[in-house]
Write a protein that holds these residues in place. Sequence first.
Motif, PDB file in Angstrom:
ATOM      1  N   GLY A  44      27.630  -2.974 -18.345  1.00 24.09           N
ATOM      2  CA  GLY A  44      26.610  -3.104 -19.391  1.00 24.09           C
ATOM      3  C   GLY A  44      26.286  -1.776 -20.039  1.00 24.09           C
ATOM      4  O   GLY A  44      26.131  -1.685 -21.271  1.00 24.09           O
ATOM      5  N   GLY A  45      26.170  -0.717 -19.222  1.00 27.91           N
ATOM      6  CA  GLY A  45      25.887   0.594 -19.802  1.00 27.91           C
ATOM      7  C   GLY A  45      27.001   1.091 -20.703  1.00 27.91           C
ATOM      8  O   GLY A  45      26.747   1.671 -21.771  1.00 27.91           O
ATOM      9  N   TYR A  46      28.245   0.847 -20.283  1.00 28.91           N
ATOM     10  CA  TYR A  46      29.376   1.261 -21.112  1.00 28.91           C
ATOM     11  C   TYR A  46      29.392   0.503 -22.428  1.00 28.91           C
ATOM     12  O   TYR A  46      29.643   1.079 -23.500  1.00 28.91           O
ATOM     13  CB  TYR A  46      30.677   1.028 -20.355  1.00 28.91           C
ATOM     14  CG  TYR A  46      31.916   1.272 -21.184  1.00 28.91           C
ATOM     15  CD1 TYR A  46      32.330   2.571 -21.468  1.00 28.91           C
ATOM     16  CD2 TYR A  46      32.659   0.205 -21.675  1.00 28.91           C
ATOM     17  CE1 TYR A  46      33.459   2.803 -22.236  1.00 28.91           C
ATOM     18  CE2 TYR A  46      33.783   0.422 -22.438  1.00 28.91           C
ATOM     19  CZ  TYR A  46      34.189   1.719 -22.725  1.00 28.91           C
ATOM     20  OH  TYR A  46      35.304   1.939 -23.486  1.00 28.91           O
ATOM     21  N   THR A  47      29.071  -0.800 -22.372  1.00 32.58           N
ATOM     22  CA  THR A  47      29.068  -1.606 -23.600  1.00 32.58           C
ATOM     23  C   THR A  47      28.014  -1.124 -24.578  1.00 32.58           C
ATOM     24  O   THR A  47      28.230  -1.093 -25.794  1.00 32.58           O
ATOM     25  CB  THR A  47      28.817  -3.083 -23.237  1.00 32.58           C
ATOM     26  OG1 THR A  47      29.816  -3.529 -22.311  1.00 32.58           O
ATOM     27  CG2 THR A  47      28.848  -3.964 -24.471  1.00 32.58           C
ATOM     28  N   LEU A  48      26.847  -0.729 -24.055  1.00 26.91           N
ATOM     29  CA  LEU A  48      25.764  -0.295 -24.941  1.00 26.91           C
ATOM     30  C   LEU A  48      26.016   1.083 -25.549  1.00 26.91           C
ATOM     31  O   LEU A  48      25.559   1.364 -26.663  1.00 26.91           O
ATOM     32  CB  LEU A  48      24.439  -0.279 -24.166  1.00 26.91           C
ATOM     33  CG  LEU A  48      23.888  -1.635 -23.732  1.00 26.91           C
ATOM     34  CD1 LEU A  48      22.639  -1.451 -22.873  1.00 26.91           C
ATOM     35  CD2 LEU A  48      23.561  -2.495 -24.964  1.00 26.91           C
ATOM     36  N   THR A  49      26.695   1.927 -24.820  1.00 27.55           N
ATOM     37  CA  THR A  49      26.855   3.320 -25.293  1.00 27.55           C
ATOM     38  C   THR A  49      28.115   3.559 -26.107  1.00 27.55           C
ATOM     39  O   THR A  49      28.187   4.547 -26.859  1.00 27.55           O
ATOM     40  CB  THR A  49      26.880   4.286 -24.084  1.00 27.55           C
ATOM     41  OG1 THR A  49      27.934   3.892 -23.188  1.00 27.55           O
ATOM     42  CG2 THR A  49      25.554   4.240 -23.345  1.00 27.55           C
ATOM     43  N   ARG A  50      29.117   2.691 -26.002  1.00 21.00           N
ATOM     44  CA  ARG A  50      30.365   2.987 -26.713  1.00 21.00           C
ATOM     45  C   ARG A  50      30.290   2.629 -28.187  1.00 21.00           C
ATOM     46  O   ARG A  50      31.098   3.081 -28.984  1.00 21.00           O
ATOM     47  CB  ARG A  50      31.529   2.253 -26.071  1.00 21.00           C
ATOM     48  CG  ARG A  50      31.588   0.772 -26.331  1.00 21.00           C
ATOM     49  CD  ARG A  50      32.695   0.104 -25.551  1.00 21.00           C
ATOM     50  NE  ARG A  50      32.782  -1.324 -25.797  1.00 21.00           N
ATOM     51  CZ  ARG A  50      33.579  -1.880 -26.714  1.00 21.00           C
ATOM     52  NH1 ARG A  50      34.370  -1.101 -27.449  1.00 21.00           N
ATOM     53  NH2 ARG A  50      33.594  -3.178 -26.888  1.00 21.00           N
ATOM     54  N   GLY A  51      29.290   1.806 -28.595  1.00 12.98           N
ATOM     55  CA  GLY A  51      29.140   1.460 -30.002  1.00 12.98           C
ATOM     56  C   GLY A  51      30.179   0.464 -30.452  1.00 12.98           C
ATOM     57  O   GLY A  51      30.842  -0.211 -29.658  1.00 12.98           O
ATOM     58  N   SER A  52      30.348   0.401 -31.774  1.00 18.59           N
ATOM     59  CA  SER A  52      31.279  -0.575 -32.341  1.00 18.59           C
ATOM     60  C   SER A  52      32.719  -0.091 -32.326  1.00 18.59           C
ATOM     61  O   SER A  52      33.636  -0.853 -32.593  1.00 18.59           O
ATOM     62  CB  SER A  52      30.873  -0.904 -33.787  1.00 18.59           C
ATOM     63  OG  SER A  52      30.940   0.275 -34.570  1.00 18.59           O
ATOM     64  N   GLY A  53      32.910   1.192 -32.075  1.00 21.18           N
ATOM     65  CA  GLY A  53      34.275   1.719 -32.045  1.00 21.18           C
ATOM     66  C   GLY A  53      34.752   2.219 -33.401  1.00 21.18           C
ATOM     67  O   GLY A  53      35.855   2.731 -33.529  1.00 21.18           O
ATOM     68  N   ARG A  54      33.934   2.079 -34.456  1.00 20.27           N
ATOM     69  CA  ARG A  54      34.306   2.552 -35.791  1.00 20.27           C
ATOM     70  C   ARG A  54      33.351   3.649 -36.227  1.00 20.27           C
ATOM     71  O   ARG A  54      32.164   3.600 -35.894  1.00 20.27           O
ATOM     72  CB  ARG A  54      34.273   1.408 -36.802  1.00 20.27           C
ATOM     73  CG  ARG A  54      35.314   0.320 -36.515  1.00 20.27           C
ATOM     74  CD  ARG A  54      35.217  -0.790 -37.525  1.00 20.27           C
ATOM     75  NE  ARG A  54      33.906  -1.439 -37.456  1.00 20.27           N
ATOM     76  CZ  ARG A  54      33.510  -2.389 -38.306  1.00 20.27           C
ATOM     77  NH1 ARG A  54      34.310  -2.793 -39.270  1.00 20.27           N
ATOM     78  NH2 ARG A  54      32.320  -2.930 -38.176  1.00 20.27           N
ATOM     79  N   PRO A  55      33.807   4.626 -36.992  1.00 19.03           N
ATOM     80  CA  PRO A  55      32.908   5.682 -37.454  1.00 19.03           C
ATOM     81  C   PRO A  55      31.846   5.113 -38.406  1.00 19.03           C
ATOM     82  O   PRO A  55      32.085   4.142 -39.121  1.00 19.03           O
ATOM     83  CB  PRO A  55      33.834   6.669 -38.161  1.00 19.03           C
ATOM     84  CG  PRO A  55      35.036   5.842 -38.534  1.00 19.03           C
ATOM     85  CD  PRO A  55      35.190   4.834 -37.445  1.00 19.03           C
TER      86      PRO A  55
END
Length: 268
Positions: free
Chosen positions: A250-261
């Motif tokens: 869950g923490g990784y999902t929240l912090t990685r963002g959408s993956g696009r600039p």
Amino acid sequence: MRITRVLGGALLALGLAAGPAVADSPSPSASGDGSDGKAPTQAGTSFRTATEIEQGEQATASGSTGDYLYWSFPADTGQRPTVRATVKLPDTHGAQTWRLDVYDGLRRRQSCQYGADSRTTARGASSVELACVLRTVRGWSEPWANDPLPGTYYVRLTVADLGSADLGLPVSAEVRVDSKDIGGAAAVDGSLGKPLVPGIAVKSAAEKDGSKTAVLSSFGSDDGWSSGWWSDRWVWTAIGAALAALAGIGGYTLTRGSGRPSRVPPNA
């Protein structure tokens, strides 16, 4: 989030599977409240002749002041036994001090975690009540330690101090043992090869060579003791690991963002 759903389903399956395993752990604790009329009505006079009682039974005995009264009971890993005794005194007597002692299968005196294991009665008192709450029985211990271990426990009830005029007066006693199941909170990484039941090692050796040898206690069958590597501590450890994994995902999902600039640079 597909990984989260998979881990959640696995966690639920683990909980459902662990429930019956914990419930099916064998225990030598006794049958109900002893209302079947088979509760012992006498006590032994030494360790070797101690009267066997089960947890939950209320044993009774008659004797005289100055006698040593002995009972024995089984206690298994994860249990915290509580021994209670009531002594009914004669109508006329002086001040007396009664004592309740508990010993393990090696005849080592076990200290009480709390409770009044020794009391002095006033002159003419009708009864005295004693109690001893033992430490939680462990599955394994260091050889030099005095920790409670699974096996037979002995209860000794006697008067420790009285006037000479009161010696030999008739008394009656009631003894009851109950246990609270502490479970994995008291689990240790180890187990005994055999519970501390007098004669069980001799019996095992006799079975190998085919001879017949008397056993001092009948407590505990081959599958009647739950001492071993399994405890509900393993369940909570697995649940904690699964929750930690879910928190990490869950923490990784929240912090990685959408993956696009957030801003697309203009074309050069």
